[in-house]
Motif scaffolding. Structure first.
Motif, PDB file in Angstrom:
ATOM      1  N   UNK A   1       0.842  -1.192   0.000  1.00 14.55           N
ATOM      2  CA  UNK A   1       0.000   0.000   0.000  1.00 14.55           C
ATOM      3  C   UNK A   1       0.878   1.243   0.000  1.00 14.55           C
ATOM      4  N   UNK A   2       0.590   2.153  -0.920  1.00  8.92           N
ATOM      5  CA  UNK A   2       1.313   3.418  -0.994  1.00  8.92           C
ATOM      6  C   UNK A   2       0.733   4.362   0.049  1.00  8.92           C
ATOM      7  N   UNK A   3       1.617   4.889   0.912  1.00 11.34           N
ATOM      8  CA  UNK A   3       1.178   5.765   1.993  1.00 11.34           C
ATOM      9  C   UNK A   3       1.802   7.151   1.891  1.00 11.34           C
ATOM     10  N   UNK A   4       2.153   7.547   0.655  1.00  9.19           N
ATOM     11  CA  UNK A   4       2.687   8.881   0.449  1.00  9.19           C
ATOM     12  C   UNK A   4       4.193   8.975   0.386  1.00  9.19           C
TER      13      UNK A   4
ATOM     14  N   UNK B   1       9.741   6.721  -1.992  1.00  8.39           N
ATOM     15  CA  UNK B   1      11.013   6.034  -1.765  1.00  8.39           C
ATOM     16  C   UNK B   1      10.810   4.735  -0.997  1.00  8.39           C
ATOM     17  N   UNK B   2       9.947   4.777   0.013  1.00  5.14           N
ATOM     18  CA  UNK B   2       9.688   3.577   0.805  1.00  5.14           C
ATOM     19  C   UNK B   2       9.021   2.499  -0.048  1.00  5.14           C
ATOM     20  N   UNK B   3       8.111   2.909  -0.920  1.00  9.49           N
ATOM     21  CA  UNK B   3       7.433   1.936  -1.776  1.00  9.49           C
ATOM     22  C   UNK B   3       8.421   1.317  -2.767  1.00  9.49           C
ATOM     23  N   UNK B   4       9.273   2.134  -3.353  1.00  6.21           N
ATOM     24  CA  UNK B   4      10.270   1.618  -4.294  1.00  6.21           C
ATOM     25  C   UNK B   4      11.186   0.626  -3.590  1.00  6.21           C
ATOM     26  N   UNK B   5      11.614   0.951  -2.384  1.00  4.12           N
ATOM     27  CA  UNK B   5      12.472   0.036  -1.621  1.00  4.12           C
ATOM     28  C   UNK B   5      11.767  -1.293  -1.368  1.00  4.12           C
ATOM     29  N   UNK B   6      10.466  -1.243  -1.100  1.00  4.84           N
ATOM     30  CA  UNK B   6       9.704  -2.456  -0.796  1.00  4.84           C
ATOM     31  C   UNK B   6       9.555  -3.369  -2.010  1.00  4.84           C
ATOM     32  N   UNK B   7       9.410  -2.781  -3.205  1.00  2.31           N
ATOM     33  CA  UNK B   7       9.154  -3.613  -4.386  1.00  2.31           C
ATOM     34  C   UNK B   7      10.430  -4.004  -5.135  1.00  2.31           C
ATOM     35  N   UNK B   8      11.553  -3.352  -4.854  1.00  2.00           N
ATOM     36  CA  UNK B   8      12.790  -3.634  -5.593  1.00  2.00           C
ATOM     37  C   UNK B   8      13.219  -5.106  -5.566  1.00  2.00           C
ATOM     38  N   UNK B   9      13.038  -5.832  -4.434  1.00  2.52           N
ATOM     39  CA  UNK B   9      13.445  -7.246  -4.446  1.00  2.52           C
ATOM     40  C   UNK B   9      12.762  -8.073  -5.538  1.00  2.52           C
ATOM     41  N   UNK B  10      11.627  -7.626  -6.041  1.00  2.43           N
ATOM     42  CA  UNK B  10      10.937  -8.366  -7.103  1.00  2.43           C
ATOM     43  C   UNK B  10      11.481  -8.027  -8.491  1.00  2.43           C
TER      44      UNK B  10
ATOM     45  N   UNK C   1      -1.612   8.068 -11.715  1.00  4.62           N
ATOM     46  CA  UNK C   1      -0.507   8.910 -11.274  1.00  4.62           C
ATOM     47  C   UNK C   1       0.611   8.085 -10.640  1.00  4.62           C
ATOM     48  N   UNK C   2       0.254   7.156  -9.769  1.00  2.00           N
ATOM     49  CA  UNK C   2       1.277   6.360  -9.082  1.00  2.00           C
ATOM     50  C   UNK C   2       1.994   5.433 -10.050  1.00  2.00           C
ATOM     51  N   UNK C   3       1.267   4.864 -11.012  1.00  2.93           N
ATOM     52  CA  UNK C   3       1.917   4.001 -12.000  1.00  2.93           C
ATOM     53  C   UNK C   3       2.953   4.787 -12.801  1.00  2.93           C
ATOM     54  N   UNK C   4       2.614   6.009 -13.191  1.00  2.00           N
ATOM     55  CA  UNK C   4       3.568   6.850 -13.911  1.00  2.00           C
ATOM     56  C   UNK C   4       4.789   7.159 -13.048  1.00  2.00           C
ATOM     57  N   UNK C   5       4.546   7.497 -11.788  1.00  2.00           N
ATOM     58  CA  UNK C   5       5.653   7.845 -10.896  1.00  2.00           C
ATOM     59  C   UNK C   5       6.574   6.653 -10.653  1.00  2.00           C
ATOM     60  N   UNK C   6       5.993   5.475 -10.462  1.00  2.00           N
ATOM     61  CA  UNK C   6       6.800   4.275 -10.234  1.00  2.00           C
ATOM     62  C   UNK C   6       7.614   3.915 -11.473  1.00  2.00           C
TER      63      UNK C   6
END
Length: 423
Positions: free
Chosen positions: A54-57, A60-69, A83-88
């Motif tokens: 879940x994106x909570x604003x 950087x934290x979200x990117x760190x969480x998904x990078x292992x995949x 918006x979030x898909x574009x940013x990611x």
């Protein structure tokens, strides 16, 4: 290979299974802690999702969480995820759309400006938080009605057709007192010219800026309460129709103007006497579709092509020149409730399932919910597909469906148990 799917709701719920058919594993991202109840009505594809965040604003934290995949793609499943898909995609250095601080793929005012700057016609548009500015614009525009909507909206969310200053004032005040589809307060209002003509929508998929038109459909609407149009039904348009030739170059230009280079898009266009004009576009899958039914008509569908573009861009590119050609008559019927009340039964929908052309349906309400009279897409009880080799059978079944709706198809506590039913 992993793909991040942001908000796999509505039609986006079919993306994880479509990706899995190509050996791609989905990691799901919720764009916010609170997802709108209407989106949660659609079944979540738990079995096709490897993990969920879940994106909570904190990007950087979200990117760190998904990078292992080691994600290879990011896709929006719904308008809330654009918006979030574009940013990611940008942060991860993955194929995505052009990043533009003006949010041309979300803000309806900036969207019109971007299309106009590309040399294409767009509706005359104002964005403001002041009613006096909106009224002055409408009066100088000189043609009523005008269309009023939130700058950041989706579908028919708080869209009003205002025939004069009083209606404009009421709509303006309502929008600024309301939240948009993401739950955020509306801070500005868009006022646009009212376009007249025949309305179409196109579903497309893009790879590296090359666009493939998956489907073109023609809208049919009917007057609703207060005079605003209500979606009635939609039908596919043949690649051989003159309308297709008129729409195609404009559509491709609009996608370029909005920086849509990778992934799905759903674009609404009015074909006026002067030519095509953009209504709005969404950089995500079309909403409320049943891919398997659409594939019966076109041989493929928006979701399947989106997955193919992710899994095998070369195979996708090889088919981009094939025109979207319907193979069998199909009608997408928006369900319309003539009255409100607490929904007590949908048992009579078995009469719809028995129609010769019935091909599938989706409800946006459940027994026990409050059913509002249908005034827009958000208050529609759902959709029903009719497919048959004989278009006359589709028309007969469509009329039967509408008759059933008028005579108690949606049984509510405001309808007498002995309500007269059609013979």
């Amino acid at each position: 290979m992993h793909c991040l799917v942001v908000d796999a709701y509505s039609s986006g719920r079919f993306l994880p299974a479509a990706l899995a058919a190509h050996g791609i594993t989905t990691v799901h991202i919720d764009s916010a802690p609170g997802i709108a109840d209407r989106l949660l009505r659609t079944p979540f594809p738990h079995e096709a999702v490897a993990d969920r965040f879940t994106y909570r604003g904190d990007l950087n934290a979200l990117v760190t969480a998904v990078l292992p995949y080691r994600p290879a793609r990011v896709l929006p499943g719904n308008e809330t995820g654009v918006d979030l898909a574009d940013a990611l995609s940008a942060r991860l250095g993955l194929p995505g759309n052009v990043i533009d601080g003006r949010r041309v793929r979300r803000d309806k005012y900036e969207m019109a400006r971007a299309v106009r700057a590309h040399g294409l016609r767009a509706p005359d548009t104002l964005r403001t938080h002041r009613f006096d500015t909106a009224l002055a614009w409408a009066r100088s525009h000189g043609r009523w009605p005008v269309v009023v909507k939130p700058a950041d909206s989706a579908g028919t969310d708080n869209v009003f057709f205002c025939a004069g200053p009083v209606e404009l004032c009421t709509a303006f005040d309502h929008i600024l007192r309301s939240v948009n589809f993401t739950g955020a307060r509306n801070r500005t209002v868009v006022v646009q010219e009212h376009l007249t003509g025949t309305e179409y929508f196109a579903n497309t998929v893009s790879v590296a800026g090359r666009h493939h038109i998956a489907e073109i459909w023609r809208y049919h609407k009917r007057p609703g309460r207060g005079g605003a149009p209500v979606y009635d039904y939609e039908e596919p348009v043949s690649a051989r129709e003159p309308a297709t030739a008129a729409l195609r170059p404009y559509l491709l230009g609009a996608l370029d103007a909005l920086g849509i280079r990778n992934g799905p898009a759903h674009t609404e266009i009015m074909l006026t006497d002067e030519g095509p004009v953009l209504i709005e576009a969404g950089a995500r899958p079309a909403g409320s579709i049943l891919p398997d039914v659409v594939s019966r008509c076109f041989g493929t569908d928006h979701i399947t092509l989106t997955a193919l573009a992710c899994a095998d861009p070369a195979a996708f590119m090889a088919r981009t020149d094939r025109p979207a050609q319907p193979r069998v008559p199909l009608r997408y019927v928006s369900l319309i409730s003539p009255r409100g009340g607490r929904l007590v039964s949908l048992a009579r929908f078995d009469e719809i399932r028995a129609l010769p052309s019935y091909a599938g349906h989706h409800f946006s309400v459940e027994v026990g919910d409050h059913l509002a009279p249908t005034v827009d897409s958000l208050t529609s009880p759902g959709v029903c597909y009719l497919v048959h080799r004989n278009p006359r059978q589709i028309e007969t079944d469509y009329r039967r469906l509408r008759t059933l709706e008028e005579t108690g198809l949606y049984e509510t506590d405001e309808v007498r148990p002995d309500a007269r039913r059609p013979a």
